[in-house]
Design a protein around this motif. Structure first.
Motif, PDB file in Angstrom:
ATOM      1  N   CYS A   9     -47.798  -0.945  -1.475  1.00 36.14           N
ATOM      2  CA  CYS A   9     -48.828  -0.914  -2.959  1.00 36.14           C
ATOM      3  C   CYS A   9     -48.615   0.551  -3.604  1.00 36.14           C
ATOM      4  CB  CYS A   9     -49.983  -0.667  -1.599  1.00 36.14           C
ATOM      5  SG  CYS A   9     -51.671  -0.125  -2.179  1.00 36.14           S
ATOM      6  N   CYS A  60     -51.765   3.052  -1.264  1.00 34.06           N
ATOM      7  CA  CYS A  60     -51.167   3.838   0.072  1.00 34.06           C
ATOM      8  C   CYS A  60     -50.156   3.913  -0.186  1.00 34.06           C
ATOM      9  CB  CYS A  60     -52.250   3.050   0.574  1.00 34.06           C
ATOM     10  SG  CYS A  60     -51.949   1.903   1.502  1.00 34.06           S
ATOM     11  N   CYS A 115     -53.517  -5.663  -0.594  1.00 31.18           N
ATOM     12  CA  CYS A 115     -52.922  -4.268   0.734  1.00 31.18           C
ATOM     13  C   CYS A 115     -53.632  -4.947   1.909  1.00 31.18           C
ATOM     14  CB  CYS A 115     -52.860  -3.158  -0.568  1.00 31.18           C
ATOM     15  SG  CYS A 115     -52.186  -2.148   1.175  1.00 31.18           S
ATOM     16  N   HIS A 166     -55.792  -2.603  -1.948  1.00 32.63           N
ATOM     17  CA  HIS A 166     -55.815  -2.640  -3.445  1.00 32.63           C
ATOM     18  C   HIS A 166     -55.394  -4.115  -3.678  1.00 32.63           C
ATOM     19  CE1 HIS A 166     -54.755  -0.782  -7.112  1.00 32.63           C
ATOM     20  NE2 HIS A 166     -52.981  -1.489  -6.991  1.00 32.63           N
ATOM     21  N   CYS A 200     -55.253  -1.407   2.273  1.00 28.84           N
ATOM     22  CA  CYS A 200     -56.323  -0.926   1.620  1.00 28.84           C
ATOM     23  C   CYS A 200     -57.633  -1.310   0.625  1.00 28.84           C
ATOM     24  CB  CYS A 200     -55.417   0.597   0.660  1.00 28.84           C
ATOM     25  SG  CYS A 200     -55.185   0.170  -0.271  1.00 28.84           S
TER      26      CYS A 200
HETATM   27 ZN   LIG Z   1     -52.312  -0.041   0.254  1.00 30.92          ZN
END
Ligand SMILES: [Zn+2]
Length: 213
Positions: free
Chosen positions: A129, A132, A149, A154, A152
């Motif tokens: 990712c 993060c 992800c 994303h 987080c």
């Molecule tokens: Zn992430």
């Protein structure tokens, strides 16, 4: 009496760290990882730590004499008297000879053998990712939702440059060039134990336990 002065050897992606931690916990001996120690020495601000930090900050390999000094100090500590498992050291034949000159004898060198193809399969499937830094594996540990992800949320996972097949091949070439003389050295000493690292992690642990006795 089981073997308690150990060293773990293996290519990137062999699962060395995981196996070393397990053996350390089972035997009640410290897991001595040079990467961890360099970070620790730096945190404590020891002379050696500051010296090592200079090289790490410049993106250079820490020279043998600095690494050896840090390992020697660590092996002198109380908890390492009854045994230890070294991880990431010695990395070269010169370091192995230096260790011997320090009077440190090993009972067994556990060589975790994984073919280049398997390493490329393991490391080449890694995606991470960009937001993060969480790491997934396309085949073994994919994220719950495709390309998203877990940690987080994303969207858009990427394959880092050092996880590209060509980069992995380069790392493996470097590993083999550096490690072949080290393997030959411990084979001559008569303490090299090859472990099939392509088995499931539990089976790898079992093979290690057999060798340690
Ligand atoms: Zn992430």
């Amino acid at each position: 009496m089981s073997k308690r002065r150990l060293m773990m050897l293996g290519p990137p992606g062999a699962g060395k760290g995981t196996q070393a931690k397990r053996v350390a916990a089972d035997l009640g001996i410290p897991h001595i990882s040079t990467g961890d120690m360099l970070r620790e020495a730096r945190r404590k601000g020891t002379t050696m730590g500051l010296e090592a930090a200079r090289f790490m900050d410049a993106g250079q390999l820490v020279p043998d004499e600095v690494v050896i000094g840090i390992v020697r100090d660590r092996l002198d500590e109380e908890d390492a008297r009854a045994g230890f498992i070294l991880d990431g050291f010695p990395r070269t034949r010169a370091q192995a000879e230096a260790l011997q000159e320090m009077g440190v004898t090993l009972d067994a060198v556990l060589n975790i053998v994984v073919s280049d193809e398997a390493v490329i399969g393991r490391l080449g499937g890694r995606i991470s990712c960009p937001a993060c830094g969480a790491v997934y594996h396309e085949a073994f540990t994919p994220p719950d939702a495709d390309d998203v992800c877990n940690a987080c949320g994303h969207q858009g996972l990427v394959k880092r440059d050092d996880d590209q097949p060509e980069a992995i091949k380069k790392r493996l070439e470097g590993y083999h060039a550096q490690t072949a003389p080290l393997i030959a050295f411990y084979d001559e000493v008569g303490i090299l134990e090859s472990i099939d690292g392509e088995q499931a992690p539990d089976a790898v642990n079992e093979s290690i336990c057999k060798v340690i006795g």
